[in-house]
Design an enzyme around this catalytic site. Structure first.
Site, PDB file in Angstrom:
ATOM      1  CG  MET A  17       7.863  -8.626   2.887  1.00  0.00           C
ATOM      2  SD  MET A  17       8.448 -10.179   3.587  1.00  0.00           S
ATOM      3  CE  MET A  17       8.623  -9.759   5.310  1.00  0.00           C
ATOM      4  CD  GLU A  49       3.600  19.455   5.141  1.00  0.00           C
ATOM      5  OE1 GLU A  49       4.036  18.665   4.274  1.00  0.00           O
ATOM      6  OE2 GLU A  49       3.452  20.674   4.927  1.00  0.00           O
ATOM      7  CE  LYS A  70      -4.056  33.577   7.898  1.00  0.00           C
ATOM      8  NZ  LYS A  70      -3.243  33.905   6.748  1.00  0.00           N
ATOM      9  CG  PHE A  93      -4.550  29.174  -2.174  1.00  0.00           C
ATOM     10  CD1 PHE A  93      -4.104  28.447  -3.276  1.00  0.00           C
ATOM     11  CD2 PHE A  93      -3.644  29.538  -1.199  1.00  0.00           C
ATOM     12  CE1 PHE A  93      -2.762  28.087  -3.384  1.00  0.00           C
ATOM     13  CE2 PHE A  93      -2.301  29.182  -1.303  1.00  0.00           C
ATOM     14  CZ  PHE A  93      -1.867  28.457  -2.405  1.00  0.00           C
ATOM     15  CD  GLN A  94      -1.733  26.246   0.506  1.00  0.00           C
ATOM     16  OE1 GLN A  94      -1.692  26.835   1.575  1.00  0.00           O
ATOM     17  NE2 GLN A  94      -0.656  25.775  -0.096  1.00  0.00           N
TER      18      GLN A  94
HETATM   19  C1  LIG Z   1       4.243   2.935   1.753  1.00  0.00           C
HETATM   20  C2  LIG Z   1       4.322   1.495   1.389  1.00  0.00           C
HETATM   21  N1  LIG Z   1       4.304   1.127   0.089  1.00  0.00           N
HETATM   22  C3  LIG Z   1       4.385  -0.191  -0.235  1.00  0.00           C
HETATM   23  C4  LIG Z   1       4.479  -1.151   0.724  1.00  0.00           C
HETATM   24  C5  LIG Z   1       4.557  -2.634   0.342  1.00  0.00           C
HETATM   25  N2  LIG Z   1       5.850  -3.213   0.760  1.00  0.00           N
HETATM   26  C6  LIG Z   1       5.981  -3.923   1.899  1.00  0.00           C
HETATM   27  S1  LIG Z   1       7.558  -4.389   2.191  1.00  0.00           S
HETATM   28  C7  LIG Z   1       8.090  -3.663   0.761  1.00  0.00           C
HETATM   29  C8  LIG Z   1       9.548  -3.716   0.386  1.00  0.00           C
HETATM   30  C9  LIG Z   1      10.411  -2.961   1.336  1.00  0.00           C
HETATM   31  O1  LIG Z   1      11.681  -2.846   0.793  1.00  0.00           O
HETATM   32  P1  LIG Z   1      12.904  -2.437   1.686  1.00  0.00           P
HETATM   33  O2  LIG Z   1      12.584  -1.234   2.457  1.00  0.00           O
HETATM   34  O3  LIG Z   1      14.125  -2.388   0.848  1.00  0.00           O
HETATM   35  O4  LIG Z   1      12.974  -3.629   2.736  1.00  0.00           O
HETATM   36  P2  LIG Z   1      13.421  -5.156   2.533  1.00  0.00           P
HETATM   37  O5  LIG Z   1      12.170  -5.960   2.466  1.00  0.00           O
HETATM   38  O6  LIG Z   1      14.214  -5.225   1.298  1.00  0.00           O
HETATM   39  O7  LIG Z   1      14.202  -5.460   3.762  1.00  0.00           O
HETATM   40  C10 LIG Z   1       7.033  -3.079   0.080  1.00  0.00           C
HETATM   41  C11 LIG Z   1       7.153  -2.393  -1.196  1.00  0.00           C
HETATM   42  C12 LIG Z   1       4.464  -0.711   2.061  1.00  0.00           C
HETATM   43  N3  LIG Z   1       4.517  -1.561   3.076  1.00  0.00           N
HETATM   44  N4  LIG Z   1       4.416   0.608   2.365  1.00  0.00           N
END
Ligand SMILES: Cc1ncc(C[n+]2csc(CCOP(=O)(O)OP(=O)(O)O)c2C)c(N)n1
Ligand SMILES: [Mg+2]
Lengths: 165, 590
Positions: free
Chosen positions: B498, B69, B181, B131-132
């Protein structure tokens, strides 16, 4: 700075929780809150007392106004206004002396005794929050406060100014 | 004003007015049709089985069955961003509803019009921990523009009409409609009345700007010696791009777009300075910092733009045009606020503007442009290509080349997102689709799918990373079911890049949990889902592989591209500094 904010909103389920939610979500203060339907029962009027500098109050006003259920909002403290709060307080009286003292204090503050038992009085008092605070302090010296309940502030602007849909 | 005047639309039959009778479930589908909804992204479950039954064997509304979802919400979101039309989600109560929360929050932060129809336990069981059962209106309250809990079947058409009206007017945003529902029971029929017009006394967004403010704004703008236009997503939301371009060209103004505003002003235009903010270009941030007048159009002075607000653009008179009064002077005090839609306000600008002498404008801004060109000549996006490894920037440049700069590009969140934003100059609005406000990893693939549903013949690519793609990879199955030829451009750096970059910069290179030690074989994985996977490991293979990818027009292709793990995104603002305090590389500063 203490502010009194008045809100006119749809009298619908969920409307109140949206306002309360907004205050906690955006870390705004709520010191007191008072809400009830108005003459047109499809609407409610809500009064919030809060703290904040001009910038914070401006944000609060804008954010509350942005809620879909909100029709109008105004900061009563911006102009001259009337504000009142109602309090019920149950005071224990140890002896005749204390009973007389409590009664006298109630008279001075223009309160009303609305319930009586041999051991306590229940007092009703209306006024500004300051007056209520002063009463609580004074009465605490003569009797023993058993419990109290305050409505929170409600208010209106003075003169011609009015908040209508 | 009347309380939501809702005239009945009766059917006249042999001189007698009839109102159509139908079940609540049928009303949901019928109201969607009457609102103009063509596509719904959803997933069934107990509380919405009646609605799913009403969706069966009809062709007005096409349902796309997702695999999670959250992805349904991102698809509806991508659909909305690409078209400007409200995206629609349909999910069951409880876990179905809570799974959409991240998607709703993503749309909320970026002001995307979306309606989420969630099932709910029968009214008489609400509050019993049935439920749910989850309080969806409560769970979603801080991240929706508004929500409805429908109490009676006959209220369904009005609630749905209002939901779409609210979602896509004023500052757009997501709206939840929670449907117990019993209100959608297929066994009971009720009169169907769809409101001809939605009117709400408590909701009247300001579209037109205040004339006095507009005159004031113009006076300051036309006098300015060092002006800049700072354009955000709000300009895209109201389709104001042509007007932004017209204004900038007429007045010879330099323009910068936010991450959300990319494409609002053409990325290949000579007056465009690039994106601003944390990973903005040197010329954009310098021009902002030194400006004497900033015209902000549908942008919100986000902390990823301003850097330290105390040091923000000290010399500028700020004009802020925004449809949301609460966005004005929220983080930065502005001098001339104009509440209204960017499109309408710019139209008013033109009405108030007298003849503009182009040469006079050129003279007035001559020195300013000379200064800007000096900043620009530093070429802050230059990068070294000598490592024998594929550089992420190179991948985006190749992507630009092979899509003629004309694709819909969605992205996930991380370094790859910033590389895409910086190295793919978007010439048109609604072509760059990313989670700017919430920064939701897992957004890219489903968003691309939503775009593809809206534009079946368009080229849609998702720029992603090895971390992000795994957050909604299950949707590869949905892509197969509906034949969505999305191109996945995965910049595989075997890392949460990042995060790793920040650890390099601020934590002495201690890479705490930012590496991906056991990545799947993405090519095999893609093939297992019935699609095409291409692995690219050498710089010299990149262009050919990219060409092969885009030649496979009807196929989903997953490009697993091994990129240099040690590359950082630059420029980058220095924390607590002014807008233009930036790192230009691992060693240089601005
Ligand atoms: C749902 C979620 N969890 C954690 C983060 C924190 N976060 C930002 S960038 C990143 C790394 C992303 O890794 P990747 O998709 O491999 O991209 P890259 O930076 O390596 O290009 C994280 C963990 C986020 N933005 N969103
Ligand atoms: Mg990565």
């Amino acid at each position: 700075m203490r502010r009194i904010i008045s809100v006119l909103m749809e009298n619908e389920p969920g409307a109140l929780s949206r306002i309360i939610g907004l205050f906690s979500q955006r870390a705004y203060n709520v010191d007191s809150l008072c809400v009830a339907p108005i003459d047109d029962s499809s609407l409610s009027r809500l009064t919030i007392t809060t703290q904040g500098d001009d910038k914070v109050i401006e944000q609060i006003t804008k954010q509350v106004n942005k809620l879909i259920d909100v029709l109008k909002i105004s900061d009563l403290t911006e102009g001259s206004h009337v504000e009142r709060e109602l309090m019920l307080v149950k005071v224990g009286t140890r002896n005749e002396n204390s009973r007389a003292e409590v009664k006298r204090t109630v008279e001075i503050f223009r309160g009303k005794i609305v319930d009586v038992t041999p051991k306590n009085y229940t007092i009703e008092l209306t006024g500004t929050s300051d007056k209520l605070d002063a009463f609580v302090q004074t009465i605490g010296q003569t009797g023993e406060i058993i419990e109290l309940s305050r409505t929170g502030v409600c208010g209106l602007s003075r003169g011609e100014k009015a908040m209508r849909p | 004003m009347p309380v939501c005047a809702i005239p009945i639309q009766p059917i006249k039959l042999m001189g007698v007015f009839l109102v159509e009778m139908m079940s609540g479930a049928a009303m949901v589908v019928r109201a969607l049709k009457d609102v103009g909804v063509k596509h719904v992204f959803g997933y069934p479950g107990g509380a919405v089985l009646d609605i799913y039954d009403a969706l069966y064997a009809q062709e007005d509304v096409q349902h796309i069955l997702v695999r999670h979802e959250q992805a349904a919400a991102h698809m509806a979101d991508g659909y909305a961003r690409a078209t400007g039309q409200t995206g629609t989600v349909l999910v069951t109560s409880g876990p179905g509803a809570t799974n959409t929360i991240t998607g709703i929050a993503t749309a909320y932060m970026d002001s995307i019009p979306m309606v989420v129809l969630s099932g709910q336990v029968p009214s008489m069981h609400i509050g019993e921990d049935a439920f749910q059962e989850t309080d969806m209106v409560g769970c979603s309250r801080p991240i929706v523009k508004h929500s409805f809990l429908v109490k009676r079947a006959i209220d369904i058409p009005e609630a749905i009409a209002k939901a779409y009206y609210i979602a896509n007017s004023g500052r757009p945003g997501p709206v939840v409609v929670d449907l117990p529902k019993d209100t959608v029971n297929v066994q009971e029929n009720h009169p169907y009345r769809f409101p001809e017009k939605v009117q709400m006394r408590s909701y009247n967004p300001t579209i037109k700007g205040h004339l006095g403010q507009i005159k004031k704004a113009l006076k300051v703008l036309l006098k300015a010696k060092r002006p800049i236009v700072y354009v955000g997503g709000g300009a895209i939301a109201c389709d104001a791009s042509p007007l932004v371009t017209e204004l900038a060209e007429k007045l010879k103004l330099p323009v910068t777009n936010t991450l959300m505003g990319l494409g609002a002003f053409p990325g290949d235009h000579p007056q465009f300075l690039g994106m601003l903010g944390m990973h903005g270009t040197v010329q954009a941030n310098k021009t902002m910092h030194n400006a004497d007048c900033i015209l902000a159009l549908g942008a919100r002075f986000d902390d990823r733009v301003t850097n330290n607000v105390q040091k923000f653009c000290p010399h500028a008179q700020i004009i802020h045009v925004d449809i949301d009064p609460a966005s004005i002077s929220k983080t930065i005090n502005v001098h001339i606020p104009v509440v209204g839609s960017v499109k309408t306000v710019l139209t008013q600008f033109f009405e108030q503007m007298h003849e503009i002498d182009e040469n006079e404008r050129k003279d007035q801004l001559h020195d300013w442009w000379e200064q800007i060109e000096a900043w620009r000549s530093r070429d802050c996006l230059a990068y070294a290509k000598d490592s024998g490894l594929i550089k992420p920037q190179q991948v985006i440049e190749s992507l630009y080349k092979h899509t003629q700069g004309d694709a819909f590009i969605t992205s996930d969140v991380g370094q790859h997102q910033m590389f895409a934003a910086l190295y793919y100059p978007f010439a048109k609005p609604r072509r760059w689709i990313n989670s700017g406000g919430l920064g939701t990893m897992g957004f890219g693939l489903p968003a691309a799918m939503g775009v593809q549903v809206a534009h079946p013949d368009a080229v849609v690519a998702c720029v992603t990373g090895d971390g992000s793609i795994q957050m909604n990879i299950q949707e590869l199955a949905t892509c197969l079911q509906y034949g969505m030829p999305v191109k996945i451009i995965s910049l595989n750096n075997r890392a949460l890049g990042m995060v790793r970059q920040w650890q390099d910069m601020n934590y002495k290179g201690r890479h705490s949990h930012s590496y991906m030690d056991s990545l799947p074989d993405f090519v095999k994985l893609t093939e297992a889902y019935g699609h095409v996977g291409i692995k690219v490991e050498k710089p010299e293979e990149l262009d050919d592989a990219m060409a092969r990818c885009f030649a496979l027009k009807d196929k989903l292709v997953f490009m697993d591209i091994a990129v240099d793990q040690n590359e950082h995104v630059y420029p980058m603002q220095i924390k607590y500094g002014a807008m233009d305090d930036m790192r230009l590389s691992k060693t240089e500063r601005s």
